[in-house]
Structure formats: structure tokens, C-alpha cells
Scaffold this active site. Structure first.
Site, PDB file in Angstrom:
ATOM      1  N   CYS A  51      -6.106   1.733   5.814  1.00 55.42           N
ATOM      2  CA  CYS A  51      -6.696   0.475   6.270  1.00 55.42           C
ATOM      3  C   CYS A  51      -6.105   0.124   7.644  1.00 55.42           C
ATOM      4  CB  CYS A  51      -6.392  -0.626   5.251  1.00 55.42           C
ATOM      5  SG  CYS A  51      -4.647  -1.113   5.206  1.00 55.42           S
ATOM      6  N   HIS A 102       0.858  -1.189   0.000  1.00 53.58           N
ATOM      7  CA  HIS A 102       0.000   0.000   0.000  1.00 53.58           C
ATOM      8  C   HIS A 102       0.894   1.239   0.000  1.00 53.58           C
ATOM      9  CE1 HIS A 102      -3.787  -2.102   1.891  1.00 53.58           C
ATOM     10  NE2 HIS A 102      -3.322  -2.708   0.807  1.00 53.58           N
ATOM     11  N   GLU A 110       0.928   3.901   1.728  1.00 51.43           N
ATOM     12  CA  GLU A 110       1.377   4.379   3.042  1.00 51.43           C
ATOM     13  C   GLU A 110       2.568   3.565   3.552  1.00 51.43           C
ATOM     14  OE1 GLU A 110      -1.740   3.471   2.098  1.00 51.43           O
ATOM     15  OE2 GLU A 110      -3.188   4.099   3.603  1.00 51.43           O
ATOM     16  N   CYS A 123      -2.184  -0.139   7.506  1.00 55.41           N
ATOM     17  CA  CYS A 123      -1.471   1.137   7.359  1.00 55.41           C
ATOM     18  C   CYS A 123      -1.661   2.036   8.576  1.00 55.41           C
ATOM     19  CB  CYS A 123      -1.925   1.841   6.081  1.00 55.41           C
ATOM     20  SG  CYS A 123      -1.459   0.904   4.603  1.00 55.41           S
TER      21      CYS A 123
END
Ligand code: ZN
Length: 145
Positions: free
Chosen positions: A77, A47, A49, A80
Site C-alpha cells: 500500500c 502491515h 511489510e 508500506c
């Protein structure tokens, strides 16, 4: 949020869900910018992040990102949000709300759990419409294929 939006748009061009993340130091210096890279890397944890936090830690030469702000186009999420807490960022700024999986205020609020001893400040809804429209355009285009 401008840089994160650019990274999200670039991710979209690579066939990735358009999410971009930027880590900014306390003096305003941009430490790292990354777009979502889950498809291209075949990595479920890639992801934006996570990639940006890792890159920022690498720039600083330490895992603690105290004083830093994580700017991301979509509400993080659980993974993260957890990573942002572990990295000790001071602030999380995000654009679009993720009602189906958001962990910074929507479905969960991982970062402001009172049981944690480090709780980043949260600023949500920054340039929300632009962030959300990148995502809705991406998914609308995918449905047409
Ligand atoms: Zn995530």
C-alpha cells in the site's frame, strides 16, 4: 516468496488478512519475516511489510536496509511502499497485484516516482496465483460467516 507465503497463511489462521513479508539481505540471509498483525495488535500500521522492515533494521542495528530485498505476497500500500523507500531497500518483490490500493504499479507507483532520489527495483507477479488465492479464500470464508 515461499517464506512469505507461509507467513501469510499463518496470518490467515490468526484471523488476519493473509499477507506475509520477508526481508532478505544482499547475501541471501533472511533478516526478518512477519505476517500481517493489524487485528491482533489493534494497530492500523501493523502491515507485514512495516513489521518486517522494522525487525530487519533491528537485526542490522540501523535503519538503512541498503542491499536488501523486501519480498511480500501482496502489492504494498502507500504506507508500506513509502516505508520501503525510506528504508532504502534495493528491491521489492511481490506476488498478488492490488488493483484497489496498490502503490507499486497499480493505483499508484510510489517507489518508482522519478522525483525520488532512491527508487527500488520492482519485480511483480512472483507466485501471483498462490498469493492471490490465499487472499480470495480468506475473504470468501469471511463472507460465509
Ligand atoms: Zn501496507
Amino acid at each position: 516468496m515461499g517464506l512469505a507465503l507461509i507467513d501469510a497463511a499463518e496470518a490467515s489462521q490468526r484471523g488476519e488478512v493473509p499477507v506475509g513479508a520477508v526481508v532478505v539481505a544482499s547475501d541471501g540471509r533472511v533478516l526478518a519475516r512477519r505476517g500481517n498483525a493489524r487485528e491482533s495488535s489493534g494497530d492500523p500500521t501493523a502491515h507485514a511489510e512495516i513489521l518486517a522492515l522494522r525487525a530487519a533494521a533491528s537485526v542490522l542495528g540501523e535503519w538503512r536496509l541498503s542491499g536488501c530485498t523486501l519480498v511480500v505476497t501482496l502489492e504494498p500500500c502507500t504506507m508500506c511502499a513509502g516505508a520501503a523507500v525510506l528504508a532504502r531497500v534495493d528491491r521489492i518483490v511481490y506476488g498478488a497485484v492490488d488493483e484497489k490500493g496498490g502503490a507499486v504499479g497499480s493505483l499508484w507507483d510510489v517507489v518508482r516516482d522519478r522525483r525520488l532520489n532512491h527508487r527500488p527495483e520492482v519485480v511483480m507477479g512472483v507466485r501471483e496465483e498462490e498469493c492471490a488465492s490465499l487472499l480470495s479464500a480468506f475473504f470468501a470464508a469471511r463472507r460465509e460467516h
